[in-house]
Design a protein around this motif. Structure first.
Motif, PDB file in Angstrom:
ATOM      1  N   ILE A 224     -43.092   0.442 -67.784  1.00  0.00           N
ATOM      2  CA  ILE A 224     -42.148   1.385 -68.358  1.00  0.00           C
ATOM      3  C   ILE A 224     -42.900   2.802 -66.713  1.00  0.00           C
ATOM      4  CG2 ILE A 224     -40.232   2.784 -67.320  1.00  0.00           C
ATOM      5  CD1 ILE A 224     -39.369  -0.713 -68.796  1.00  0.00           C
ATOM      6  N   PRO A 250     -42.844  -4.032 -63.940  1.00  0.00           N
ATOM      7  CA  PRO A 250     -42.190  -3.345 -62.802  1.00  0.00           C
ATOM      8  C   PRO A 250     -42.363  -3.986 -61.097  1.00  0.00           C
ATOM      9  CG  PRO A 250     -42.745  -1.605 -64.090  1.00  0.00           C
ATOM     10  CD  PRO A 250     -43.316  -3.102 -64.424  1.00  0.00           C
ATOM     11  N   THR A 254     -39.395  -5.641 -60.167  1.00  0.00           N
ATOM     12  CA  THR A 254     -38.578  -4.330 -60.043  1.00  0.00           C
ATOM     13  C   THR A 254     -38.656  -3.565 -61.486  1.00  0.00           C
ATOM     14  OG1 THR A 254     -36.232  -4.206 -60.235  1.00  0.00           O
ATOM     15  CG2 THR A 254     -37.321  -5.744 -57.998  1.00  0.00           C
ATOM     16  N   LEU A 255     -37.928  -1.949 -61.517  1.00  0.00           N
ATOM     17  CA  LEU A 255     -38.185  -1.865 -62.781  1.00  0.00           C
ATOM     18  C   LEU A 255     -36.884  -1.820 -63.005  1.00  0.00           C
ATOM     19  CD1 LEU A 255     -38.794   0.682 -63.608  1.00  0.00           C
ATOM     20  CD2 LEU A 255     -38.157   2.630 -61.849  1.00  0.00           C
ATOM     21  N   GLU A 256     -35.836  -1.756 -62.310  1.00  0.00           N
ATOM     22  CA  GLU A 256     -34.810  -2.350 -63.046  1.00  0.00           C
ATOM     23  C   GLU A 256     -34.734  -3.593 -63.808  1.00  0.00           C
ATOM     24  OE1 GLU A 256     -31.606  -2.117 -65.158  1.00  0.00           O
ATOM     25  OE2 GLU A 256     -32.271  -0.723 -64.070  1.00  0.00           O
ATOM     26  N   LYS A 259     -36.856  -2.841 -66.944  1.00  0.00           N
ATOM     27  CA  LYS A 259     -35.661  -3.115 -68.165  1.00  0.00           C
ATOM     28  C   LYS A 259     -34.590  -3.314 -68.397  1.00  0.00           C
ATOM     29  CE  LYS A 259     -35.876   2.334 -66.292  1.00  0.00           C
ATOM     30  NZ  LYS A 259     -35.336   3.399 -65.953  1.00  0.00           N
ATOM     31  N   GLU A 260     -34.084  -4.247 -67.785  1.00  0.00           N
ATOM     32  CA  GLU A 260     -33.082  -5.515 -68.281  1.00  0.00           C
ATOM     33  C   GLU A 260     -34.033  -6.794 -69.569  1.00  0.00           C
ATOM     34  OE1 GLU A 260     -30.646  -8.177 -69.258  1.00  0.00           O
ATOM     35  OE2 GLU A 260     -30.338  -6.127 -68.317  1.00  0.00           O
ATOM     36  N   ARG A 263     -35.111  -5.199 -72.278  1.00  0.00           N
ATOM     37  CA  ARG A 263     -32.944  -5.339 -73.590  1.00  0.00           C
ATOM     38  C   ARG A 263     -33.176  -6.316 -73.742  1.00  0.00           C
ATOM     39  NH1 ARG A 263     -31.417  -1.414 -69.386  1.00  0.00           N
ATOM     40  NH2 ARG A 263     -30.876  -3.257 -67.725  1.00  0.00           N
TER      41      ARG A 263
END
Length: 295
Positions: A224, A250, A254-256, A259-260, A263
């Motif tokens: 990221i 990413p 995808t970037l989001e 991030k998920e 988490r």
């Protein structure tokens, strides 16, 4: 009594580690150029996450973190050797590491290779010389470190990473690379502490699960930062992975999505800690720090 926080714990034990590393380098009877090259990368800064994790696990298990000094120093030497070799023109061909010229840019390729070799082999001498630890425990530690750093661990992960360049990898293939290239040494931090502390098999299993998930979280955050980080903070050009046509979280999710995924691994790591019934505040703080760091 001052409560133990990650900030004051880090300050205390990072200083102890730096003193130990300086002492070990001073004791080294080696050609000056190789010794200087070893010191250049070993003292180049960095967060010392792996040793910190080892010390924090010992603290969590109710032991004096100082009993892990040799293990922590050996671990940091192996991590540093891997960075020196990763930066070589035959591998990642990087000019900057932590904002400074890479080892081979300063000392030349041959000396950089020897500096890495020196740190790798010296690490096992240091670990084997741990005082007041039984021969049985030392054999377990040496064997575990060799496996974590070798072809079934970090070396294997690096080989798979190089083979995967210019290819579109699956998430599972990417996870294999990072579990080995990054995760195995992070797991050693926790497992070495558990061995030194005579932990139960259940504790060892849960701590290993924690280490597995934060190791992957560490690498996802690296990916990221390669997209949205600051070159000044991460110490190398942003977008270097994309320029080398490497598969990253990413790029695949995808970037989001990355991030998920981060988490998700963070939560699974914390759940393993919670199941251990240990006073794990420091280890939770380290997990959060790994997932939110900006360099």
């Amino acid at each position: 009594m001052i409560p133990v926080t990650l900030e004051n714990f880090t300050a205390q034990y990072k200083d102890l580690l730096e003193e130990k590393l300086n002492e070990l380098l001073l004791d080294l009877d080696a050609p000056e150029k190789v010794k200087e090259a070893m010191a250049y990368s070993l003292k180049a800064g960095g967060k010392r996450i792996r040793p910190l994790l080892l010390f924090a696990t010992l603290h969590t298990l109710g032991k004096d973190p100082k009993i892990g000094l040799e293990s922590a120093a050996a671990l940091e030497m192996i991590h540093t050797y891997s960075l020196i070799h990763d930066d070589l023109p035959s591998m990642d061909n990087d000019d900057l590491r932590r904002g400074k010229p890479t080892n081979h840019k300063v000392f030349g390729e041959a000396t950089a290779i020897l500096a890495g070799d020196g740190l790798l082999t010296y690490s096992f001498e240091v670990l084997a010389g741990t005082p007041d630890v039984s021969a049985e425990k030392l054999i377990r530690l040496v064997s575990l470190l060799a496996k974590s750093a070798g072809p079934e661990g970090m070396v294997g992960g690096q080989a798979a990473d190089m083979e995967g360049e210019s290819q579109s990898l699956s998430v599972e293939e990417l996870e294999y690379i990072h579990k080995n290239k990054t995760g195995r040494l992070l797991a050693f931090s926790v497992m070495a502490a558990a061995i030194l502390a005579d932990s139960t098999e259940e504790q060892i299993s849960l701590l290993e699960e924690y280490a597995f998930h934060i190791g992957l979280a560490f690498q996802i955050q690296d990916d990221i930062l390669d997209v949205e980080g600051s070159e000044e903070k991460i110490g190398k050009p942003v977008g270097s992975d994309e320029n080398k046509f490497k598969s990253t979280y990413p790029a695949l999710l995808t970037l989001e999505g990355a991030k998920e995924k981060l988490r998700n691994h963070l939560q699974k790591g914390k759940s393993a800690l919670a199941a251990s019934d240990l006073d794990n505040g420091l280890l939770v703080e380290i997990a959060d720090m790994i997932a939110s760091r900006d360099h």
